[in-house]
Scaffold this motif. Structure first.
Motif, PDB file in Angstrom:
ATOM      1  N   ALA A 168       0.809  -1.224   0.000  1.00 38.66           N
ATOM      2  CA  ALA A 168       0.000   0.000   0.000  1.00 38.66           C
ATOM      3  C   ALA A 168       0.839   1.269   0.000  1.00 38.66           C
ATOM      4  CB  ALA A 168      -0.940  -0.012   1.205  1.00 38.66           C
ATOM      5  N   THR A 169       2.113   1.182   0.398  1.00 43.85           N
ATOM      6  CA  THR A 169       2.971   2.369   0.413  1.00 43.85           C
ATOM      7  C   THR A 169       3.620   2.636  -0.939  1.00 43.85           C
ATOM      8  OG1 THR A 169       4.957   1.148   1.101  1.00 43.85           O
ATOM      9  CG2 THR A 169       3.478   1.921   2.855  1.00 43.85           C
ATOM     10  N   SER A 170       3.440   1.720  -1.897  1.00 45.32           N
ATOM     11  CA  SER A 170       4.101   1.856  -3.196  1.00 45.32           C
ATOM     12  C   SER A 170       3.515   2.982  -4.033  1.00 45.32           C
ATOM     13  CB  SER A 170       4.008   0.542  -3.973  1.00 45.32           C
ATOM     14  OG  SER A 170       4.625  -0.521  -3.271  1.00 45.32           O
ATOM     15  N   ILE A 171       2.241   3.288  -3.835  1.00 42.37           N
ATOM     16  CA  ILE A 171       1.565   4.343  -4.579  1.00 42.37           C
ATOM     17  C   ILE A 171       1.278   5.509  -3.642  1.00 42.37           C
ATOM     18  CG2 ILE A 171      -0.468   4.958  -5.930  1.00 42.37           C
ATOM     19  CD1 ILE A 171       1.352   2.977  -7.328  1.00 42.37           C
ATOM     20  N   ASP A 172       1.709   6.692  -4.025  1.00 41.02           N
ATOM     21  CA  ASP A 172       1.502   7.889  -3.206  1.00 41.02           C
ATOM     22  C   ASP A 172       0.367   8.714  -3.805  1.00 41.02           C
ATOM     23  OD1 ASP A 172       1.616  10.180  -1.702  1.00 41.02           O
ATOM     24  OD2 ASP A 172       3.793  10.398  -1.812  1.00 41.02           O
ATOM     25  N   LYS A 173      -0.821   8.592  -3.202  1.00 40.44           N
ATOM     26  CA  LYS A 173      -1.989   9.283  -3.730  1.00 40.44           C
ATOM     27  C   LYS A 173      -1.972  10.782  -3.446  1.00 40.44           C
ATOM     28  CE  LYS A 173      -4.920   5.181  -3.436  1.00 40.44           C
ATOM     29  NZ  LYS A 173      -6.145   4.576  -2.862  1.00 40.44           N
ATOM     30  N   SER A 174      -1.024  11.225  -2.624  1.00 38.96           N
ATOM     31  CA  SER A 174      -0.932  12.663  -2.350  1.00 38.96           C
ATOM     32  C   SER A 174      -0.212  13.407  -3.466  1.00 38.96           C
ATOM     33  CB  SER A 174      -0.197  12.898  -1.022  1.00 38.96           C
ATOM     34  OG  SER A 174       1.176  12.540  -1.132  1.00 38.96           O
ATOM     35  N   PRO A 204       0.522  14.789  -7.255  1.00 38.22           N
ATOM     36  CA  PRO A 204      -0.305  15.192  -8.403  1.00 38.22           C
ATOM     37  C   PRO A 204       0.076  14.415  -9.657  1.00 38.22           C
ATOM     38  CG  PRO A 204       1.403  16.812  -8.054  1.00 38.22           C
ATOM     39  CD  PRO A 204       1.543  15.812  -6.934  1.00 38.22           C
ATOM     40  N   VAL A 205       0.291  13.129  -9.505  1.00 41.01           N
ATOM     41  CA  VAL A 205       0.622  12.233 -10.608  1.00 41.01           C
ATOM     42  C   VAL A 205      -0.393  11.101 -10.574  1.00 41.01           C
ATOM     43  CG1 VAL A 205       2.350  10.692 -11.602  1.00 41.01           C
ATOM     44  CG2 VAL A 205       3.084  12.785 -10.452  1.00 41.01           C
ATOM     45  N   PRO A 206      -1.093  10.820 -11.675  1.00 39.00           N
ATOM     46  CA  PRO A 206      -2.122   9.786 -11.667  1.00 39.00           C
ATOM     47  C   PRO A 206      -1.627   8.451 -11.115  1.00 39.00           C
ATOM     48  CG  PRO A 206      -2.169  10.989 -13.729  1.00 39.00           C
ATOM     49  CD  PRO A 206      -0.940  11.447 -12.999  1.00 39.00           C
ATOM     50  N   VAL A 207      -2.504   7.769 -10.400  1.00 43.11           N
ATOM     51  CA  VAL A 207      -2.169   6.470  -9.830  1.00 43.11           C
ATOM     52  C   VAL A 207      -1.752   5.499 -10.931  1.00 43.11           C
ATOM     53  CG1 VAL A 207      -3.154   4.446  -8.685  1.00 43.11           C
ATOM     54  CG2 VAL A 207      -3.593   6.730  -7.777  1.00 43.11           C
ATOM     55  N   SER A 208      -2.435   5.548 -12.062  1.00 43.21           N
ATOM     56  CA  SER A 208      -2.105   4.641 -13.169  1.00 43.21           C
ATOM     57  C   SER A 208      -0.697   4.897 -13.698  1.00 43.21           C
ATOM     58  CB  SER A 208      -3.121   4.804 -14.306  1.00 43.21           C
ATOM     59  OG  SER A 208      -3.136   6.144 -14.789  1.00 43.21           O
ATOM     60  N   THR A 209      -0.300   6.166 -13.752  1.00 41.44           N
ATOM     61  CA  THR A 209       1.047   6.516 -14.205  1.00 41.44           C
ATOM     62  C   THR A 209       2.097   5.996 -13.231  1.00 41.44           C
ATOM     63  OG1 THR A 209       0.236   8.524 -15.288  1.00 41.44           O
ATOM     64  CG2 THR A 209       2.589   8.431 -14.805  1.00 41.44           C
ATOM     65  N   ALA A 265       7.076   6.827  -8.770  1.00 43.93           N
ATOM     66  CA  ALA A 265       6.750   5.835  -7.748  1.00 43.93           C
ATOM     67  C   ALA A 265       7.901   4.896  -7.431  1.00 43.93           C
ATOM     68  CB  ALA A 265       5.527   5.025  -8.177  1.00 43.93           C
ATOM     69  N   ILE A 266       8.891   4.804  -8.315  1.00 48.15           N
ATOM     70  CA  ILE A 266       9.981   3.862  -8.046  1.00 48.15           C
ATOM     71  C   ILE A 266      11.096   4.490  -7.215  1.00 48.15           C
ATOM     72  CG2 ILE A 266       9.508   2.591 -10.153  1.00 48.15           C
ATOM     73  CD1 ILE A 266      12.708   4.475 -10.086  1.00 48.15           C
TER      74      ILE A 266
END
Length: 338
Positions: free
Chosen positions: A6-12, A14-19, A242-243
């Motif tokens: 769950a920490t791999s994607i940062d929803k805060s 301004p970059v789309p989750v899919s990207t 994200a990486i």
């Protein structure tokens, strides 16, 4: 390679989750060590692990399939499409010589001939027996400076009469002449995650994708960080934002605070001002100029995987050399997998 949670994607951000997910998975598949045919998490499982919508995961999987990084099997799921440790098939002619080579090494040792002296003797004998045929090689990179370094590392396993030309991907897109140079080359080298893009630009090119891994210098720099360090991790491409955090934590698990951003983000200066160390991905070199005097700042640099150079590139180039002298006619099987 770092895990996905769950920490791999940062929803805060301004970059789309899919990207973020696409960049994360393409990095893992291109730079990781997952064997060919490894089953990936199902769409529902990965969506649950990352706390994102299944539709997002499904679309990213389709995009990765189109990029040639995964295979989708109806009713079975998604699987890796590459083997980073691939070698030539065991039935290749060179493997029939292994016992003879071992015997020759043993005889040389008995006679007090060093391996290096034996290698020199064999090389000299080869040069006397038949003409050399230098290869015309093109490396398609992203940024001139790093690409020059990559080429220098690759040259260590090339023959003296091989010629390597650098062409940037953007140049390849814009220049018919650059595409023609690739089409005429004996082989075009590039990164795994750019293979399909390059092949689409020059369909007739003989393409070999090489695996890259974090450089030894980068790994050492990360391991030496103070646990209390506040890191500003900056990437050039939003796709790969994200990486940054998991890539750093892979070699610096002791560091707790890592803030990620990209080189054109509006809050870049503020992020750097609030941190102790700046780590920038290749291509975001201009970020170094924003670090305050005395602030530690270094690049997260990759380098060609030596295993790929020795076990994939070298045998394939040997085949090409034999082809140019008329010794073989068919492409080697299994040599193009990185």
């Amino acid at each position: 390679m770092f895990p996905l949670d769950a920490t791999s994607i940062d929803k805060s951000l301004p970059v789309p989750v899919s990207t973020q997910l696409h960049g994360l998975l393409s990095y893992i598949l291109s730079h990781g060590d997952m064997a060919y045919g490894t089953k990936l998490p199902s769409v529902r499982q990965l969506a649950a692990d990352l706390n994102i919508a299944p539709m997002t995961v499904s679309q990213v999987y389709q995009d990765l399939r189109d990029a040639g990084l995964i295979e989708m099997k109806r009713g079975l799921g998604a699987f890796t499409a590459r083997d980073p440790h691939a070698r030539l098939h065991e039935d290749q002619p060179i493997n029939a010589l292994r016992a003879d080579i071992d015997e020759l090494l043993g005889k040389a040792e008995h006679l007090g001939v060093s391996p290096m002296a034996l290698l020199s003797m064999v090389t000299a004998q080869v040069q006397m027996r038949k003409p050399r045929s230098g290869l015309n090689i093109v490396f398609v990179g992203l940024f001139p400076g790093p690409t020059r370094d990559y080429v220098e590392e690759i040259k260590r396993v090339l023959a003296a009469d091989d010629q390597v030309r650098m062409i940037m991907l953007e140049q390849l897109k814009a220049s018919p002449e650059a595409r023609e140079q690739c089409a005429r080359a004996d082989v075009v080298l590039t990164f795994v995650h750019r293979e399909m893009e390059v092949q689409a630009l020059v369909p007739e090119a003989r393409l070999l994708a090489l695996r890259f891994i974090p450089s030894e210098k980068t790994r050492q720099a990360l391991a030496s960080l103070d646990p209390r360090t506040k890191i500003a991790a900056v990437t050039h491409f939003k796709d790969f934002i994200a990486i940054m955090r998991p890539s750093i934590r892979e070699f610096a698990p002791h560091v707790a605070e890592i803030r990620v951003t990209w080189s054109s983000a509006p809050d870049l200066n503020q992020t750097i001002a609030e941190c102790d160390v700046v780590i920038f991905a290749t291509g975001a070199d201009e970020v170094a100029g924003l670090a305050r005097p005395g602030m530690r700042c270094f690049e997260y640099r990759h380098s060609p995987d030596q295993g790929a150079l020795e076990n994939v590139l070298v045998p394939y180039l040997a085949h090409l050399r034999r082809s140019k002298t008329g010794e073989v006619e068919k492409e080697p099987t299994g040599a193009l997998v990185s």
